[in-house]
Design a protein around this motif. Structure first.
Motif, PDB file in Angstrom:
ATOM      1  N   ALA A  99       3.884  -0.241  -7.490  1.00 51.07           N
ATOM      2  CA  ALA A  99       3.416  -0.030  -8.972  1.00 51.07           C
ATOM      3  C   ALA A  99       2.893  -1.099  -9.544  1.00 51.07           C
ATOM      4  O   ALA A  99       1.928  -1.084 -10.234  1.00 51.07           O
ATOM      5  CB  ALA A  99       4.428   0.763  -9.677  1.00 51.07           C
ATOM      6  N   ILE A 100       3.539  -2.006  -9.663  1.00 47.64           N
ATOM      7  CA  ILE A 100       3.249  -3.537 -10.350  1.00 47.64           C
ATOM      8  C   ILE A 100       1.943  -3.795  -9.602  1.00 47.64           C
ATOM      9  O   ILE A 100       1.122  -4.492 -10.720  1.00 47.64           O
ATOM     10  CB  ILE A 100       4.505  -4.447 -10.194  1.00 47.64           C
ATOM     11  N   ALA A 101       1.855  -3.832  -8.360  1.00 44.35           N
ATOM     12  CA  ALA A 101       0.501  -4.375  -7.857  1.00 44.35           C
ATOM     13  C   ALA A 101      -0.569  -3.574  -8.659  1.00 44.35           C
ATOM     14  O   ALA A 101      -1.920  -4.234  -8.781  1.00 44.35           O
ATOM     15  CB  ALA A 101       0.319  -3.962  -6.707  1.00 44.35           C
ATOM     16  N   ARG A 102      -0.398  -2.281  -9.006  1.00 41.25           N
ATOM     17  CA  ARG A 102      -1.692  -1.567  -9.823  1.00 41.25           C
ATOM     18  C   ARG A 102      -1.601  -1.826 -11.179  1.00 41.25           C
ATOM     19  O   ARG A 102      -2.741  -1.401 -11.599  1.00 41.25           O
ATOM     20  CB  ARG A 102      -1.790  -0.202  -9.290  1.00 41.25           C
ATOM     21  N   SER A 111       0.956  -1.281   0.147  1.00 30.65           N
ATOM     22  CA  SER A 111      -0.006  -0.048   0.009  1.00 30.65           C
ATOM     23  C   SER A 111       0.966   1.167   0.161  1.00 30.65           C
ATOM     24  O   SER A 111       1.924   1.101   0.435  1.00 30.65           O
ATOM     25  CB  SER A 111      -0.895  -0.250   1.118  1.00 30.65           C
ATOM     26  N   ILE A 112       0.524   2.187  -0.634  1.00 31.67           N
ATOM     27  CA  ILE A 112       1.223   3.568  -0.551  1.00 31.67           C
ATOM     28  C   ILE A 112       1.987   3.931   0.820  1.00 31.67           C
ATOM     29  O   ILE A 112       3.052   4.288   0.692  1.00 31.67           O
ATOM     30  CB  ILE A 112       0.322   4.607  -1.264  1.00 31.67           C
ATOM     31  N   ASP A 113       0.935   3.847   1.723  1.00 28.94           N
ATOM     32  CA  ASP A 113       1.827   4.590   2.923  1.00 28.94           C
ATOM     33  C   ASP A 113       1.851   3.478   3.952  1.00 28.94           C
ATOM     34  O   ASP A 113       1.533   3.565   5.409  1.00 28.94           O
ATOM     35  CB  ASP A 113       1.172   5.723   3.554  1.00 28.94           C
ATOM     36  N   GLY A 114       2.263   2.185   3.523  1.00 26.63           N
ATOM     37  CA  GLY A 114       2.220   1.086   4.406  1.00 26.63           C
ATOM     38  C   GLY A 114       3.357   1.502   5.335  1.00 26.63           C
ATOM     39  O   GLY A 114       3.519   1.287   6.608  1.00 26.63           O
ATOM     40  N   LEU A 161       4.907   6.497  -9.017  1.00 27.85           N
ATOM     41  CA  LEU A 161       4.342   5.715  -8.085  1.00 27.85           C
ATOM     42  C   LEU A 161       5.610   4.791  -7.616  1.00 27.85           C
ATOM     43  O   LEU A 161       5.711   4.299  -6.700  1.00 27.85           O
ATOM     44  CB  LEU A 161       3.171   4.899  -8.284  1.00 27.85           C
ATOM     45  N   GLY A 162       6.077   4.077  -8.662  1.00 25.37           N
ATOM     46  CA  GLY A 162       7.297   3.213  -8.680  1.00 25.37           C
ATOM     47  C   GLY A 162       8.375   3.891  -7.946  1.00 25.37           C
ATOM     48  O   GLY A 162       9.002   3.278  -7.305  1.00 25.37           O
ATOM     49  N   LEU A 163       8.651   5.281  -8.442  1.00 26.87           N
ATOM     50  CA  LEU A 163       9.626   5.792  -7.661  1.00 26.87           C
ATOM     51  C   LEU A 163       9.568   6.261  -6.333  1.00 26.87           C
ATOM     52  O   LEU A 163      10.548   6.172  -5.502  1.00 26.87           O
ATOM     53  CB  LEU A 163      10.143   6.928  -8.613  1.00 26.87           C
ATOM     54  N   ALA A 164       8.442   6.510  -6.080  1.00 27.69           N
ATOM     55  CA  ALA A 164       8.294   7.164  -4.441  1.00 27.69           C
ATOM     56  C   ALA A 164       8.032   6.085  -3.591  1.00 27.69           C
ATOM     57  O   ALA A 164       8.304   6.076  -2.273  1.00 27.69           O
ATOM     58  CB  ALA A 164       6.860   8.000  -4.590  1.00 27.69           C
ATOM     59  N   THR A 165       7.336   4.690  -4.123  1.00 29.94           N
ATOM     60  CA  THR A 165       7.320   3.985  -2.998  1.00 29.94           C
ATOM     61  C   THR A 165       8.305   2.732  -3.451  1.00 29.94           C
ATOM     62  O   THR A 165       9.431   2.929  -3.415  1.00 29.94           O
ATOM     63  CB  THR A 165       5.774   3.212  -2.979  1.00 29.94           C
ATOM     64  N   ASP A 166       7.886   1.685  -4.064  1.00 36.05           N
ATOM     65  CA  ASP A 166       8.774   0.637  -4.699  1.00 36.05           C
ATOM     66  C   ASP A 166       8.058  -0.034  -6.063  1.00 36.05           C
ATOM     67  O   ASP A 166       6.919   0.210  -5.954  1.00 36.05           O
ATOM     68  CB  ASP A 166       9.236  -0.382  -3.547  1.00 36.05           C
TER      69      ASP A 166
END
Lengths: 261, 154
Positions: free
Chosen positions: A172-175, A110-113, A163-168
């Motif tokens: 991004a792949i999950a979405r 999740s984005i802010d996990g 999204l991929g840069l900011a989290t991992d």
């Protein structure tokens, strides 16, 4: 070796500078490219500017030339993008699991996990929908204002890359999974070529959008061309979005589509 | 010198700029040994070509190639302009004048060139990444050395 390169560069440069004096002046409206050659009628660009509105009802002349007059060019352009994506897949993608599986307990897609990422997560949560909405606007208004399928597709792809840069990368792949982006890239080309083939069912040429007038139920062929151009741009946007994200995902994770940067 | 600049550089400064940028790119492509620097050179080269094309389409006092849209009675006009094709002298809307809009054709061509540039850059980066995986370096001469000495084929 270096001075040999220098000689080659300077020779090329001076040849081009020598030719510069024969070129038309900056901003000249009567240059061969802009105003046509004397005694040979109008140049092709003059015809584009004067006739596009009458023939297609598309205000953005660049889009009209791109999607209609040069429809073949743009279709294979999209195929080039797909081919680049496939080439990167063939070069980089590692299909076998070589490394030990990632510790699943730490990973939370999740984005802010992760509490340390709360600022980044919140910013992404606010920013990405706006970016995507703007991308859709750029695609949908591509034939009325500056924009189009390539530009909107790149913005849409960039939102996933953010999204991929900011989290991992897994988030991004999950979405937007690999299956989805490869499928979407092919669907984009299919939409483009589909509009071309559709015209052939009415006994007209490939990519002759005027033939689609009975389908769109517009009065007159120009409006049908305008609608078909929008459809074609959507196809282009699909392919570009998918391939932009595919290039980033493969390059960032060395073809494993895991962990990422 | 001043005369030279006024007569030869000023009316053609866009071409001078493109030639100089292109020479920088060409220099990086030929003389640099690092593959990433070569790719940067390739991108600079592409930028020069894009600048050249787009500057060819510029017209003095012209605006962007987006004609104003019909505002009212869009669908009624569709019939009118169908007729207008046959009766050139009688029109609901004045035709756009070519000199008022900058040349759309270079913009279209360069849009495709940018897209191809992205595709080639992506593939080139992928190839250099897999080269780095195999050789552990991106310096061209070191890679050639390794191939010549036969280390790579072990």
């Amino acid at each position: 070796m270096k001075w040999l390169a220098l000689i080659a560069v300077i020779a090329t440069g001076s040849l081009l500078i020598y030719a510069v004096s024969d070129f038309p002046d900056w901003g000249s409206a009567s240059s061969p490219a802009n105003g046509g050659v004397e005694g040979a009628g109008r140049s092709v660009s003059q015809t584009f500017i004067e006739e596009t509105d009458t023939l297609t009802h598309v205000p953005n002349i660049v889009t009209a030339v791109l999607a209609d007059y040069r429809g073949y060019d743009t279709m294979f352009e999209t195929v080039v993008i797909l081919a680049a994506g496939m080439a990167i897949f063939a070069i980089l993608r590692v299909l076998r699991d070589t490394e030990k599986p990632v510790d699943q307990s730490k990973h939370d897609p999740s984005i802010d996990g992760d509490h340390q990422r709360i600022i980044i997560g919140t910013t992404c949560r606010l920013l990405i929908p706006v970016i995507q909405l703007f991308a859709l606007y750029v695609v949908a208004h591509g034939h009325h204002s500056p924009g189009g399928g390539f530009q909107g597709g790149v913005i849409l792809g960039a939102s996933f890359i953010l999204l991929g840069l900011a989290t991992d990368l897994e988030t991004a792949i999950a979405r937007f999974s690999e299956k989805q982006f490869i499928g979407l890239a092919c669907v984009g080309i299919f939409i483009y070529a589909g509009f071309g083939v559709l015209g052939q069912f009415y006994g007209r040429g490939f990519l002759d959008y005027g033939a689609l007038q009975p389908i769109f139920m517009t009065d007159g062929e120009p409006m049908a061309r305008s609608h078909a151009m929008l459809g074609v741009e959507v196809g282009v946007a699909f392919t570009v979005t998918a391939i932009m994200f595919a290039i980033y995902a493969n390059l960032a994770s060395k073809g494993e589509l895991k962990n990422g940067l | 010198m001043r005369e030279f600049i006024e007569n030869f550089v000023q009316p053609h400064f866009n071409y001078w700029a493109y030639v100089i940028i292109m020479m920088i790119g060409l220099w990086a492509l030929i003389a640099k040994r690092n593959l990433i620097k070569k790719l940067i050179g390739m991108s600079i080269f592409q930028t020069a070509i894009i600048l050249f094309y787009v500057s060819l389409g510029v017209k003095d006092g012209a605006t962007i190639p987006i004609a104003p849209h019909h505002v009212a009675g869009d669908h009624a006009d569709a019939h009118d302009s169908e007729h207008a094709e046959s009766h050139d002298d009688h029109k609901a809307h004045p035709k756009p004048v070519a000199d008022d809009y900058s040349n759309p054709l270079p913009h279209v061509l360069m849009l495709t060139a940018i897209v191809v540039g992205v595709a080639t850059l992506g593939v080139a980066l992928a190839v250099s990444q897999s080269l780095f995986k195999d050789f552990g370096t991106l310096e061209e001469d070191e890679i050639l050395e390794q191939i010549k000495s036969g280390d790579y084929y072990d």
